[in-house]
Design a protein around this motif. Structure first.
Motif, PDB file in Angstrom:
ATOM      1  N   UNK A 160       0.826  -1.203   0.000  1.00  0.00           N
ATOM      2  CA  UNK A 160       0.000   0.000   0.000  1.00  0.00           C
ATOM      3  C   UNK A 160       0.866   1.262   0.000  1.00  0.00           C
ATOM      4  N   UNK A 161       2.033   1.181   0.625  1.00  0.00           N
ATOM      5  CA  UNK A 161       2.942   2.327   0.676  1.00  0.00           C
ATOM      6  C   UNK A 161       3.921   2.361  -0.495  1.00  0.00           C
ATOM      7  N   UNK A 162       3.880   1.322  -1.338  1.00  0.00           N
ATOM      8  CA  UNK A 162       4.769   1.275  -2.485  1.00  0.00           C
ATOM      9  C   UNK A 162       6.204   0.966  -2.143  1.00  0.00           C
ATOM     10  N   UNK A 163       6.444   0.375  -0.961  1.00  0.00           N
ATOM     11  CA  UNK A 163       7.806   0.054  -0.521  1.00  0.00           C
ATOM     12  C   UNK A 163       8.179  -1.341  -1.018  1.00  0.00           C
ATOM     13  N   UNK A 164       9.264  -1.459  -1.747  1.00  0.00           N
ATOM     14  CA  UNK A 164       9.732  -2.766  -2.177  1.00  0.00           C
ATOM     15  C   UNK A 164      10.315  -3.541  -1.021  1.00  0.00           C
ATOM     16  N   UNK A 165      10.249  -4.870  -1.088  1.00  0.00           N
ATOM     17  CA  UNK A 165      10.790  -5.682  -0.010  1.00  0.00           C
ATOM     18  C   UNK A 165      11.324  -6.998  -0.538  1.00  0.00           C
ATOM     19  N   UNK A 166      12.223  -7.577   0.258  1.00  0.00           N
ATOM     20  CA  UNK A 166      12.742  -8.925   0.028  1.00  0.00           C
ATOM     21  C   UNK A 166      12.890  -9.560   1.393  1.00  0.00           C
ATOM     22  N   UNK A 167      12.115 -10.596   1.666  1.00  0.00           N
ATOM     23  CA  UNK A 167      12.168 -11.245   2.973  1.00  0.00           C
ATOM     24  C   UNK A 167      12.253 -12.752   2.822  1.00  0.00           C
ATOM     25  N   UNK A 168      12.939 -13.351   3.766  1.00  0.00           N
ATOM     26  CA  UNK A 168      13.063 -14.808   3.793  1.00  0.00           C
ATOM     27  C   UNK A 168      11.824 -15.377   4.470  1.00  0.00           C
ATOM     28  N   UNK A 169      11.196 -16.393   3.853  1.00  0.00           N
ATOM     29  CA  UNK A 169       9.883 -16.828   4.335  1.00  0.00           C
ATOM     30  C   UNK A 169       9.768 -18.314   4.646  1.00  0.00           C
ATOM     31  N   UNK A 170      10.736 -19.142   4.261  1.00  0.00           N
ATOM     32  CA  UNK A 170      10.556 -20.575   4.524  1.00  0.00           C
ATOM     33  C   UNK A 170      10.720 -20.862   6.017  1.00  0.00           C
ATOM     34  N   UNK A 171       9.919 -21.798   6.529  1.00  0.00           N
ATOM     35  CA  UNK A 171       9.971 -22.166   7.940  1.00  0.00           C
ATOM     36  C   UNK A 171       9.891 -23.680   8.075  1.00  0.00           C
ATOM     37  N   UNK A 172      10.308 -24.181   9.226  1.00  0.00           N
ATOM     38  CA  UNK A 172      10.351 -25.621   9.444  1.00  0.00           C
ATOM     39  C   UNK A 172       8.942 -26.181   9.615  1.00  0.00           C
ATOM     40  N   UNK A 173       8.770 -27.440   9.238  1.00  0.00           N
ATOM     41  CA  UNK A 173       7.498 -28.124   9.441  1.00  0.00           C
ATOM     42  C   UNK A 173       6.373 -27.525   8.625  1.00  0.00           C
ATOM     43  N   UNK A 174       5.212 -27.410   9.253  1.00  0.00           N
ATOM     44  CA  UNK A 174       4.030 -26.881   8.575  1.00  0.00           C
ATOM     45  C   UNK A 174       3.810 -25.398   8.880  1.00  0.00           C
ATOM     46  N   UNK A 175       4.827 -24.738   9.422  1.00  0.00           N
ATOM     47  CA  UNK A 175       4.690 -23.321   9.749  1.00  0.00           C
ATOM     48  C   UNK A 175       4.849 -22.478   8.485  1.00  0.00           C
ATOM     49  N   UNK A 176       4.359 -21.258   8.540  1.00  0.00           N
ATOM     50  CA  UNK A 176       4.513 -20.337   7.425  1.00  0.00           C
ATOM     51  C   UNK A 176       3.389 -20.430   6.422  1.00  0.00           C
ATOM     52  N   UNK A 177       3.602 -19.810   5.262  1.00  0.00           N
ATOM     53  CA  UNK A 177       2.583 -19.748   4.219  1.00  0.00           C
ATOM     54  C   UNK A 177       2.478 -21.091   3.487  1.00  0.00           C
ATOM     55  N   UNK A 178       1.248 -21.488   3.170  1.00  0.00           N
ATOM     56  CA  UNK A 178       1.033 -22.741   2.434  1.00  0.00           C
ATOM     57  C   UNK A 178       1.641 -22.662   1.039  1.00  0.00           C
TER      58      UNK A 178
END
Length: 377
Positions: A160-178
């Motif tokens: 919404x603010x137009x800010x670019x980003x790069x983030x690490x997202x993988x997590x162990x097990x079933x955590x995090x985004x599907x």
């Protein structure tokens, strides 16, 4: 008073004051000119926003003079937090500082300078701290984050603010985004996915749209063989090639090194007073002091032709600059001595082997308290 704090106070207040005036008079013998009590009374009248405002001016000038590089037209900003345990002793000071606090920072990896930093309660989360600093970012920035930040509302707020980003997202097990777990099972190097809309309550609390967000997942294999998944809102594969995101994310590590430098070389956890106001002043002053050292080393790198196997010794730079800072901050004519100091810094280098990354797992252990009487002599 501000110049004394910006010189990097690591010892007792009286010793720092005596050394400051000795350096100002260019003599080795300590000069007792101002008492510790007078310093404390004067500092009590200083606003806690004064030194952070000075840092804003310093970073703005550094950017205008070309000390802040760009990656494909964007300024890189790393976000992270670090636990602090301030030196303490028993006291009845009104509004005493809590021994345990969290330091949050926005860092410019290319310039090795802290864009903004603040102290927070241990009960606040890193995402909440970042949200409080989003106004410091613009559409010309690229925010680098680790695995403690991914959330649907944060992605929506940054978009919404137009800010670019790069983030690490993988997590162990079933955590995090599907969608991230599905991407890890696939062999693709990148994929455009859609995140579910944030909860309405989160959308209202964090002032972001309650709509689904389109992002790009990029696979990166580290030198150790570990597979990482990086999420970004830079969707154009031509303008922002996938193979560059691994090195891009690695620059986030510079803020970890910055906090280590502040804690160990500038003794960030050794405060000069017991109140929260004193802690805020010390914290902000050491941020500015470290930024001044970064500007000095950056100037040396501009002028000196160092081979890629040599790096500036930042510890030596601190020792070289500290005697000069009193006169430098007070506007004295020290151009010749400053040039000599920069030449000396240029000669203090160490060997660096590019492309060789030493991975050392962090050992989990309790953080000990540092007491006030354990400051350097």
């Amino acid at each position: 008073m501000v110049a004394v704090m910006l010189s990097g106070m690591r010892k007792s207040v009286q010793t720092e004051l005596d050394e400051f005036f000795a350096h100002l008079k260019e003599q080795a013998q300590l000069v007792h000119h101002v008492s510790e009590q007078a310093f404390a009374k004067a500092r009590a009248k200083l606003s806690t926003t004064a030194i952070p405002a000075l840092n804003d001016w310093l970073v703005e000038r550094a950017d205008a003079d070309g000390f802040v590089p760009r990656w494909r037209g964007r300024r890189l900003v790393a976000a992270d937090a670090s636990t602090l345990r301030f030196g303490r002793r028993a006291s009845h000071v009104a509004r005493a500082a809590s021994a345990d606090q969290i330091a949050f920072g926005l860092y410019l990896p290319g310039a090795e300078m802290m864009l903004a930093a603040s102290l927070h309660s241990v009960h606040e989360g890193e995402r909440q701290m970042l949200f409080q600093h989003l106004d410091r970012l613009s559409g010309a920035d690229l925010l680098l984050m680790d695995r403690g930040y991914p959330s649907r509302w944060l992605v929506a707020a940054l978009n919404a603010r137009g800010v670019g980003f790069c983030m690490r997202v993988e997590k162990a097990g079933n955590a995090g985004f599907a969608c991230v777990r599905d991407f890890l099972r696939d062999a693709a190097d990148e994929r455009i996915v859609t995140l579910a809309a944030p909860d309405r309550r989160d959308a209202a609390d964090y002032e972001c749209p309650a709509t689904a967000q389109t992002v790009r997942l990029v696979r990166h294999v580290a030198s150790t063989g570990k597979v990482r998944v990086l999420m970004t809102n830079l969707l154009d594969p031509v303008a922002f090639p996938a193979h560059e995101f691994g090195d891009l994310y690695h620059q986030r590590w510079r803020i970890e090194e910055a906090f280590k430098r502040l804690k160990h070389r500038l003794n960030l956890e050794h405060v000069s007073g017991l109140s929260q106001q004193a802690a805020l002043h010390d914290f902000a002053a050491k941020i500015v002091c470290d930024n001044l050292q970064s500007l000095a080393t950056g100037t040396v790198l501009r002028e000196a032709s160092l081979p890629p196997t040599r790096r500036i010794n930042r510890a030596a730079a601190h020792s070289i600059l500290k005697p000069l800072l009193p006169a430098l901050l007070l506007g004295a004519d020290i151009a010749t001595r400053l040039l000599d100091a920069l030449r000396l810094i240029a000669g203090r280098t160490y060997s660096h082997r590019p492309g060789i990354i030493k991975s050392k797992p962090r050992v989990a252990r309790p953080k000990s308290h540092k007491f006030m009487n354990q400051k350097p002599c």
